[in-house]
Motif scaffolding. Structure first.
Motif, PDB file in Angstrom:
ATOM      1  N   TRP A  59       0.750  -1.051  -0.018  1.00 28.99           N
ATOM      2  CA  TRP A  59      -0.419  -0.321  -0.172  1.00 28.99           C
ATOM      3  C   TRP A  59       0.759   1.141   0.302  1.00 28.99           C
ATOM      4  N   VAL A  60      -0.007   2.153  -0.542  1.00 34.51           N
ATOM      5  CA  VAL A  60       1.293   3.307  -0.597  1.00 34.51           C
ATOM      6  C   VAL A  60       0.250   4.869  -0.481  1.00 34.51           C
ATOM      7  N   ARG A  61       0.735   5.621   0.181  1.00 33.81           N
ATOM      8  CA  ARG A  61      -0.676   6.742  -0.096  1.00 33.81           C
ATOM      9  C   ARG A  61      -0.677   7.650  -1.624  1.00 33.81           C
ATOM     10  N   ASP A  62      -1.586   7.582  -1.327  1.00 34.02           N
ATOM     11  CA  ASP A  62      -2.481   8.789  -2.520  1.00 34.02           C
ATOM     12  C   ASP A  62      -1.722  10.104  -3.060  1.00 34.02           C
ATOM     13  N   ARG A  63      -0.799  10.629  -3.248  1.00 32.57           N
ATOM     14  CA  ARG A  63      -0.989  12.058  -3.784  1.00 32.57           C
ATOM     15  C   ARG A  63      -1.613  13.003  -3.156  1.00 32.57           C
ATOM     16  N   PRO A  64      -1.549  14.297  -2.527  1.00 29.58           N
ATOM     17  CA  PRO A  64      -2.091  14.901  -2.416  1.00 29.58           C
ATOM     18  C   PRO A  64      -3.079  15.701  -3.096  1.00 29.58           C
ATOM     19  N   GLY A  65      -4.619  16.411  -3.391  1.00 31.03           N
ATOM     20  CA  GLY A  65      -5.510  16.321  -4.650  1.00 31.03           C
ATOM     21  C   GLY A  65      -5.360  15.054  -5.445  1.00 31.03           C
ATOM     22  N   HIS A  66      -5.100  14.472  -5.304  1.00 36.41           N
ATOM     23  CA  HIS A  66      -5.400  12.802  -6.536  1.00 36.41           C
ATOM     24  C   HIS A  66      -6.837  12.373  -6.292  1.00 36.41           C
ATOM     25  N   ASP A  67      -7.863  12.883  -7.683  1.00 36.26           N
ATOM     26  CA  ASP A  67      -9.300  12.890  -7.561  1.00 36.26           C
ATOM     27  C   ASP A  67      -9.515  11.204  -7.340  1.00 36.26           C
ATOM     28  N   ARG A  68     -10.738  10.874  -6.890  1.00 30.04           N
ATOM     29  CA  ARG A  68     -11.115   9.418  -6.368  1.00 30.04           C
ATOM     30  C   ARG A  68     -11.642   8.716  -8.376  1.00 30.04           C
ATOM     31  N   ARG A  69     -12.072   9.837  -8.397  1.00 31.94           N
ATOM     32  CA  ARG A  69     -12.914   8.990  -9.514  1.00 31.94           C
ATOM     33  C   ARG A  69     -12.380  10.114 -10.532  1.00 31.94           C
ATOM     34  N   TYR A  70     -12.387   9.681 -12.107  1.00 35.39           N
ATOM     35  CA  TYR A  70     -12.632   9.907 -12.988  1.00 35.39           C
ATOM     36  C   TYR A  70     -13.994   9.668 -13.835  1.00 35.39           C
ATOM     37  N   ALA A  71     -14.945  10.438 -13.915  1.00 38.98           N
ATOM     38  CA  ALA A  71     -16.155  10.282 -14.792  1.00 38.98           C
ATOM     39  C   ALA A  71     -15.702  10.692 -16.466  1.00 38.98           C
ATOM     40  N   ILE A  72     -15.910   9.839 -17.024  1.00 48.85           N
ATOM     41  CA  ILE A  72     -15.834   9.919 -18.122  1.00 48.85           C
ATOM     42  C   ILE A  72     -17.619   9.508 -19.191  1.00 48.85           C
ATOM     43  N   ASP A  73     -17.831  10.846 -19.811  1.00 48.40           N
ATOM     44  CA  ASP A  73     -19.058  10.738 -20.422  1.00 48.40           C
ATOM     45  C   ASP A  73     -18.543   9.885 -21.822  1.00 48.40           C
ATOM     46  N   PRO A  74     -18.696   8.889 -23.184  1.00 47.49           N
ATOM     47  CA  PRO A  74     -18.387   9.232 -24.314  1.00 47.49           C
ATOM     48  C   PRO A  74     -19.009   9.406 -25.012  1.00 47.49           C
ATOM     49  N   THR A  75     -20.217   9.625 -24.718  1.00 48.73           N
ATOM     50  CA  THR A  75     -21.842   9.755 -25.449  1.00 48.73           C
ATOM     51  C   THR A  75     -21.512  10.505 -26.165  1.00 48.73           C
ATOM     52  N   LYS A  76     -21.065  11.759 -26.649  1.00 49.78           N
ATOM     53  CA  LYS A  76     -20.870  13.173 -27.698  1.00 49.78           C
ATOM     54  C   LYS A  76     -19.715  11.880 -29.126  1.00 49.78           C
ATOM     55  N   LEU A  77     -19.125  11.206 -28.334  1.00 47.21           N
ATOM     56  CA  LEU A  77     -18.295  10.112 -29.719  1.00 47.21           C
ATOM     57  C   LEU A  77     -19.060   9.031 -30.028  1.00 47.21           C
ATOM     58  N   GLU A  78     -20.186   8.679 -29.537  1.00 50.35           N
ATOM     59  CA  GLU A  78     -20.716   7.242 -29.926  1.00 50.35           C
ATOM     60  C   GLU A  78     -21.550   8.226 -30.184  1.00 50.35           C
ATOM     61  N   ARG A  79     -22.224   8.816 -29.996  1.00 51.98           N
ATOM     62  CA  ARG A  79     -23.414   9.940 -31.103  1.00 51.98           C
ATOM     63  C   ARG A  79     -22.773  10.276 -32.041  1.00 51.98           C
ATOM     64  N   GLU A  80     -22.272  10.499 -32.455  1.00 50.69           N
ATOM     65  CA  GLU A  80     -20.862  11.904 -33.455  1.00 50.69           C
ATOM     66  C   GLU A  80     -21.006  10.803 -34.241  1.00 50.69           C
ATOM     67  N   LEU A  81     -19.998  10.639 -33.668  1.00 49.70           N
ATOM     68  CA  LEU A  81     -18.401   9.612 -34.549  1.00 49.70           C
ATOM     69  C   LEU A  81     -19.336   8.102 -35.067  1.00 49.70           C
ATOM     70  N   GLY A  82     -19.987   7.310 -33.896  1.00 54.89           N
ATOM     71  CA  GLY A  82     -20.683   5.899 -34.228  1.00 54.89           C
ATOM     72  C   GLY A  82     -19.685   5.096 -33.266  1.00 54.89           C
ATOM     73  N   TRP A  83     -18.878   5.639 -31.985  1.00 51.82           N
ATOM     74  CA  TRP A  83     -17.685   5.152 -31.528  1.00 51.82           C
ATOM     75  C   TRP A  83     -18.173   3.717 -31.230  1.00 51.82           C
TER      76      TRP A  83
END
Length: 124
Positions: A59-83
């Motif tokens: 176990w190691v400590r998180d760096r200061p200010g480390h984000d707990r969650r990165y929420a990604i919404d790929p809807t635009k990529l899926e909708r516009e480019l069909g990815w």
């Protein structure tokens, strides 16, 4: 618990290519695979697939200010480019990735050793 949207490298690369070749200039597209998992679950799955005990890590400590969650919404990529990501089986994709690294140790080993030497020189 730290959570990330895990995506197969081939899927990510394909999304970048689609954005570069078919995306609208000046637009922002988020690349995600709706594959959220906690980092600890991913680590334990890697250890399992490598035949190691699930607690075989430090176990190691998180760096200061480390984000707990990165929420990604790929809807635009899926909708516009069909990815959409073709690699949706997380365990299978992870197994392929582990196999690639086992088969290409000559590619990554020198970089790993150089990084470890730098850490050692810094007393880490």
């Amino acid at each position: 618990e730290n959570v990330r949207d895990w995506i197969h490298t081939e899927d990510h690369s394909r999304a970048v290519w689609d954005i570069l070749t078919r995306g609208r200039v000046g637009e922002t597209y988020l690349i995600g695979a709706n594959g959220e998992r906690s980092n600890i679950d991913v680590l334990r799955e890697i250890l399992r697939q490598m035949g190691r005990p699930e607690d075989d890590f430090d176990w190691v400590r998180d760096r200061p200010g480390h984000d707990r969650r990165y929420a990604i919404d790929p809807t635009k990529l899926e909708r516009e480019l069909g990815w959409e990501p073709p690699h949706t089986d997380f365990r299978e994709g992870l197994a392929q990735t582990i196999e690639w690294y086992r088969d290409h140790e000559d590619w990554w080993r020198p970089a790993k050793e150089a990084t470890e030497a730098r850490y050692a020189a810094q007393g880490q």
